[in-house]
Scaffold this active site. Structure first.
Site, PDB file in Angstrom:
ATOM      1  N   HIS A   1      35.686  51.065  42.029  1.00 14.18           N
ATOM      2  CA  HIS A   1      34.673  49.908  41.184  1.00 14.18           C
ATOM      3  C   HIS A   1      33.442  50.508  41.241  1.00 14.18           C
ATOM      4  O   HIS A   1      32.850  51.459  41.912  1.00 14.18           O
ATOM      5  CB  HIS A   1      34.642  48.731  42.009  1.00 14.18           C
ATOM      6  CG  HIS A   1      35.907  47.758  42.202  1.00 14.18           C
ATOM      7  ND1 HIS A   1      36.473  47.562  43.276  1.00 14.18           N
ATOM      8  CD2 HIS A   1      36.628  47.128  41.093  1.00 14.18           C
ATOM      9  CE1 HIS A   1      37.680  46.724  42.877  1.00 14.18           C
ATOM     10  NE2 HIS A   1      37.615  46.405  41.456  1.00 14.18           N
TER      11      HIS A   1
ATOM     12  N   CYS B   1      32.915  44.079  48.977  1.00 11.83           N
ATOM     13  CA  CYS B   1      34.175  43.371  48.567  1.00 11.83           C
ATOM     14  C   CYS B   1      34.508  42.098  49.637  1.00 11.83           C
ATOM     15  O   CYS B   1      35.253  41.408  49.170  1.00 11.83           O
ATOM     16  CB  CYS B   1      35.329  44.359  48.526  1.00 11.83           C
ATOM     17  SG  CYS B   1      34.908  46.147  48.292  1.00 11.83           S
TER      18      CYS B   1
HETATM   19  C1  CIR Z   1      42.294  46.976  45.422  1.00 12.99           C
HETATM   20  O1  CIR Z   1      42.877  48.029  44.986  1.00 12.99           O
HETATM   21  O2  CIR Z   1      41.960  45.963  44.580  1.00 12.99           O
HETATM   22  C2  CIR Z   1      41.798  46.656  46.872  1.00 12.99           C
HETATM   23  N1  CIR Z   1      42.871  47.306  47.542  1.00 12.99           N
HETATM   24  C3  CIR Z   1      40.309  47.253  47.078  1.00 12.99           C
HETATM   25  C4  CIR Z   1      39.278  46.082  46.552  1.00 12.99           C
HETATM   26  C5  CIR Z   1      38.079  46.658  46.850  1.00 12.99           C
HETATM   27  N2  CIR Z   1      37.082  45.702  46.100  1.00 12.99           N
HETATM   28  C6  CIR Z   1      35.906  46.041  45.606  1.00 12.99           C
HETATM   29  O3  CIR Z   1      35.661  47.258  46.050  1.00 12.99           O
HETATM   30  N3  CIR Z   1      35.142  45.138  45.058  1.00 12.99           N
END
Ligand code: CIR
Length: 256
Positions: free
Chosen positions: A164, A251
């Site tokens: 992201h 996150c």
């Molecule tokens: C994903 O791949 O969506 C989750 N395992 C990790 C999300 C991390 N979120 C973020 O960086 N905002």
């Protein structure tokens, strides 16, 4: 002010947290260590003065602890996201009530738009929105229209080290951005003061300014020192288990 918060929504990891999505090869996360790291994260938010509301774990959605991806909250308005990974789409319904109770005015990204909250970097009254493998141009356009801030997009689809935008670009105050090398020279950042993270510390770029502190991942001393030298007060937190699942500090909460 985009760094002054009174509340946060979080969601502890579920026992099947390791079944979530990941692109990194750091091994499987340990659930009890992840739970302890999440608890320490909540304690840190409280120490920063926030009231923390913890939503129930969601075994149907092992990535739901990464709650930031489900909404974007700016003063007076929440925009429910539309995650770009199909396994995460259903997470939005699980935060809708809490976000509505907390913020009142709720809008939402609709198809064909997709948007993960992790792709949205609010910097003063400007939004940088990452065009990623999760967020598309239409999602970015809808978000900017709903929020009414100026916005610019940054295409990160070729930046393989980050999932992201906020994995590599964050705002620590209305005048200072922290960025990984691959983003620091992006034309969208021209004219901005950018603190570059040191080589080997790129994971630490995803730090989070919360009132008088900056949450930083533990084990990245050069970024902590650079922030200190700029007058910030870093608060280090263990993040090893979330890093294994492509997650960073931002996150793990929705802050508002
Ligand atoms: C994903 O791949 O969506 C989750 N395992 C990790 C999300 C991390 N979120 C973020 O960086 N905002």
């Amino acid at each position: 002010m985009s760094h002054v918060f009174t509340r946060a929504l979080v969601r502890p990891p579920t026992a099947n947290f390791a079944d979530g999505l990941t692109t990194v090869t750091l091994g499987a996360p340990d659930f009890s260590r992840a739970s302890a790291q999440h608890a320490a994260y909540c304690t840190a938010l409280r120490a920063c003065g926030l009231t923390v509301e913890s939503l129930p774990p969601q075994p149907a959605y092992p990535d739901a602890t990464f709650i930031e991806d489900t909404a974007v909250i700016v003063p007076g308005l929440a925009v429910l996201a539309r995650p770009g990974a199909s396994s995460r789409l259903g997470e939005v319904a699980t935060v809708r009530d809490a976000v509505t109770r907390a913020v009142g005015t709720v809008r939402e990204i609709v198809g064909p738009g997709t948007l993960d909250g992790g792709d949205v970097c609010e910097h003063g009254t400007h939004l940088f929105v990452g065009i990623s493998h999760r967020t598309n141009e239409e999602g970015a356009r809808q978000l900017a229209a709903e929020v009414g801030h100026t916005a610019s997009t940054i295409d990160i689809r070729g930046v393989t080290s980050i999932l992201h935008l906020k994995s590599g670009l964050v705002s620590v105050d209305d005048r200072l951005l922290v960025a990984i090398d691959a983003l620091a020279k992006h034309p969208a950042l021209a004219g901005h003061d950018v603190l570059r993270v040191a080589p080997g510390e790129s994971y630490a770029a995803n730090c989070v300014r919360v009132n008088t502190r900056v949450l930083v991942a533990d084990g990245f001393p050069r970024l902590a020192a650079a922030l200190k030298s700029r007058g910030f007060d870093p608060l280090p937190l263990g993040m090893s288990e979330f890093q294994k699942m492509d997650g960073g500090l931002s996150c793990l909460s929705l802050r508002f």
